[in-house]
Design an enzyme around this catalytic site. Structure first.
Site, PDB file in Angstrom:
ATOM      1  N   LYS A  52       0.832  -1.200   0.000  1.00 53.48           N
ATOM      2  CA  LYS A  52       0.000   0.000   0.000  1.00 53.48           C
ATOM      3  C   LYS A  52       0.874   1.260   0.000  1.00 53.48           C
ATOM      4  CE  LYS A  52      -3.789  -2.413   2.255  1.00 53.48           C
ATOM      5  NZ  LYS A  52      -4.730  -2.560   3.369  1.00 53.48           N
ATOM      6  N   GLN A  96      -4.857  -1.591   9.755  1.00 47.30           N
ATOM      7  CA  GLN A  96      -4.751  -2.912   9.118  1.00 47.30           C
ATOM      8  C   GLN A  96      -5.266  -4.006  10.051  1.00 47.30           C
ATOM      9  OE1 GLN A  96      -3.826  -3.246   5.951  1.00 47.30           O
ATOM     10  NE2 GLN A  96      -3.755  -5.479   5.840  1.00 47.30           N
ATOM     11  N   ASP A 119     -11.307   2.442   4.130  1.00 47.84           N
ATOM     12  CA  ASP A 119     -11.575   0.992   4.084  1.00 47.84           C
ATOM     13  C   ASP A 119     -13.072   0.714   3.905  1.00 47.84           C
ATOM     14  OD1 ASP A 119      -9.381  -0.715   4.197  1.00 47.84           O
ATOM     15  OD2 ASP A 119      -9.116  -0.456   6.362  1.00 47.84           O
TER      16      ASP A 119
HETATM   17  N1  L34 Z   1      -7.973  -2.691   7.421  1.00 41.74           N
HETATM   18  N2  L34 Z   1      -7.244  -4.766   6.794  1.00 41.74           N
HETATM   19  C1  L34 Z   1      -7.742  -3.574   6.455  1.00 41.74           C
HETATM   20  N3  L34 Z   1      -8.020  -3.234   5.171  1.00 41.74           N
HETATM   21  C2  L34 Z   1      -7.785  -4.113   4.167  1.00 41.74           C
HETATM   22  O1  L34 Z   1      -8.122  -3.802   2.907  1.00 41.74           O
HETATM   23  C3  L34 Z   1      -7.237  -5.354   4.479  1.00 41.74           C
HETATM   24  N4  L34 Z   1      -6.901  -6.279   3.512  1.00 41.74           N
HETATM   25  C4  L34 Z   1      -7.059  -7.704   3.793  1.00 41.74           C
HETATM   26  C5  L34 Z   1      -6.380  -7.977   5.139  1.00 41.74           C
HETATM   27  N5  L34 Z   1      -6.563  -6.924   6.133  1.00 41.74           N
HETATM   28  C6  L34 Z   1      -6.996  -5.673   5.821  1.00 41.74           C
HETATM   29  C7  L34 Z   1      -5.860  -6.100   2.665  1.00 41.74           C
HETATM   30  O2  L34 Z   1      -5.301  -5.025   2.503  1.00 41.74           O
HETATM   31  C8  L34 Z   1      -6.316  -8.332   2.617  1.00 41.74           C
HETATM   32  N6  L34 Z   1      -5.544  -7.249   2.037  1.00 41.74           N
HETATM   33  C9  L34 Z   1      -4.551  -7.405   1.048  1.00 41.74           C
HETATM   34  C10 L34 Z   1      -3.767  -6.346   0.583  1.00 41.74           C
HETATM   35  C11 L34 Z   1      -2.773  -6.526  -0.372  1.00 41.74           C
HETATM   36  C12 L34 Z   1      -2.547  -7.764  -0.886  1.00 41.74           C
HETATM   37  C13 L34 Z   1      -3.318  -8.831  -0.450  1.00 41.74           C
HETATM   38  C14 L34 Z   1      -4.304  -8.638   0.499  1.00 41.74           C
HETATM   39  C15 L34 Z   1      -1.456  -7.951  -1.882  1.00 41.74           C
HETATM   40  O3  L34 Z   1      -0.699  -7.044  -2.118  1.00 41.74           O
HETATM   41  N7  L34 Z   1      -1.285  -9.169  -2.446  1.00 41.74           N
HETATM   42  C16 L34 Z   1      -0.230  -9.523  -3.391  1.00 41.74           C
HETATM   43  C17 L34 Z   1       0.794 -10.463  -2.772  1.00 41.74           C
HETATM   44  C18 L34 Z   1       1.202 -10.121  -1.395  1.00 41.74           C
HETATM   45  C19 L34 Z   1       2.303 -11.024  -0.831  1.00 41.74           C
HETATM   46  O4  L34 Z   1       3.322 -11.181  -1.504  1.00 41.74           O
HETATM   47  O5  L34 Z   1       2.118 -11.558   0.276  1.00 41.74           O
HETATM   48  C20 L34 Z   1      -0.879 -10.259  -4.557  1.00 41.74           C
HETATM   49  O6  L34 Z   1      -0.318 -10.219  -5.645  1.00 41.74           O
HETATM   50  O7  L34 Z   1      -1.909 -10.893  -4.341  1.00 41.74           O
END
Ligand code: L34
Length: 293
Positions: A52, A96, A119
């Site tokens: 983010k 988060q 959010d």
């Molecule tokens: N408050 N908590 C709050 N807001 C959110 O919107 C979230 N979420 C979920 C978990 N907790 C939260 C997220 O941000 C899930 N989530 C989230 C954000 C980013 C990614 C996945 C889930 C992401 O960047 N995924 C990458 C890989 C990440 C890695 O390497 O571990 C992808 O390509 O899927």
């Protein structure tokens, strides 16, 4: 089968946002500013928040990361929320999730000013969303809508099966897709851990949204030919062959299901990428005071 390239879609939207930031600067206006509060050291949360912050940098948004140890008191966390609510420099912020067990997530969510709740978790935003009023839409559901829109995948009249009823994904996406709106008008079935004969439901689905948090839960025998698969899960499974000792897999058995699917999202590089972008879109809305006027 067409792979939905979340990374490429996210990059397209980020380019558009970079352009918007340039225009704001030229007009002498303030650049959108997102703050994120990260409590504890959960490796997945750290990775998500890192994405983010990096994405803010990439599009030219300001960002502030506030890190606190896992043993922070609820009171101290609420104090930070209060400061962010009052800070005119910050357009929107997130705390988060998940939070440590001694902190009540509901209390923290309720403490966030709905105007800064990018959010979309505060009941004011959730209620506005459910009634079709202008609101911040939670990032993952909003990211899924962006994905469907930009891939030109129609939802009107379609059978959608959502698997998982979390507050942040399953419940809001089922409301959004059934609303009378563009990217809505679907017939939505919300399935969960107490659903009888899950397979009977998923076999009917034109679109499956898998958000249960269990690795490879949706298998080839559960889906019909031509299904659209949106895989929200991000599960770490041990993998001695990898340097990190694990690999990321979704809630869908990708290799088994992909040959039957018309479209499918990968993990990583799918929905997660759009989740981050959706947060940026909400932050821009906050800076423009689009939601609450
Ligand atoms: N408050 N908590 C709050 N807001 C959110 O919107 C979230 N979420 C979920 C978990 N907790 C939260 C997220 O941000 C899930 N989530 C989230 C954000 C980013 C990614 C996945 C889930 C992401 O960047 N995924 C990458 C890989 C990440 C890695 O390497 O571990 C992808 O390509 O899927």
């Amino acid at each position: 089968m067409e792979l939905i390239d979340g990374k490429a879609l996210a990059n397209t939207i980020k380019d558009e946002l970079s352009e918007t930031v340039l225009q704001l600067k030229e007009a002498g206006k303030k650049v959108p500013h997102l703050a994120a509060v990260l409590v504890g050291e959960d490796p997945a949360s750290q990775a998500y928040v890192r994405n983010k912050v990096r994405s803010c940098e990439r599009v030219g948004f300001e960002s502030t990361l506030i890190r606190r140890p896992a043993d922070i008191s609820q009171e101290a966390l609420l104090e930070i929320v209060d400061q962010l609510n009052k800070d005119d420099e910050i357009d929107g912020f997130i705390v988060q999730l998940p939070l440590p067990d001694h902190i009540n997530e509901h209390v923290v969510t309720l403490a966030i000013d709905p105007k800064k709740d990018v959010d979309g978790f505060h009941p004011v935003n959730f209620g506005r969303m459910a009634q079709g009023m202008s609101s911040y839409i939670p990032a993952t559901p909003y990211g899924i809508l962006q994905m469907l829109d930009r891939m030109n995948i129609q939802t009107e009249g379609k059978e959608v099966v959502v698997v998982g009823r979390s507050n942040i994904v399953g419940t809001p996406i089922s409301i959004l897709l059934s609303r009378k709106a563009k990217l809505g008008n679907a017939t939505v079935t919300l399935c969960h851990s107490r659903t009888n004969n899950l397979k009977e439901h998923t076999l009917r689905a034109d679109i499956i949204i898998a958000a249960i948090g269990r690795a490879d839960f949706v298998t080839a025998d559960m889906v019909k030919e031509g299904v659209v698969i949106i895989d929200v899960g991000i599960n770490r499974v041990e993998d001695a062959g990898r340097k990190r000792g694990y690999r990321l897999v979704g809630d869908v058995d990708f290799d088994g299901v992909a040959p039957k699917a018309s479209y499918i999202t990968p993990v990583p590089g799918g929905v997660g990428q759009l989740t981050v972008v959706a947060l940026l879109l909400n932050t821009l809305k906050a800076a423009n005071k689009e939601v609450f006027g």
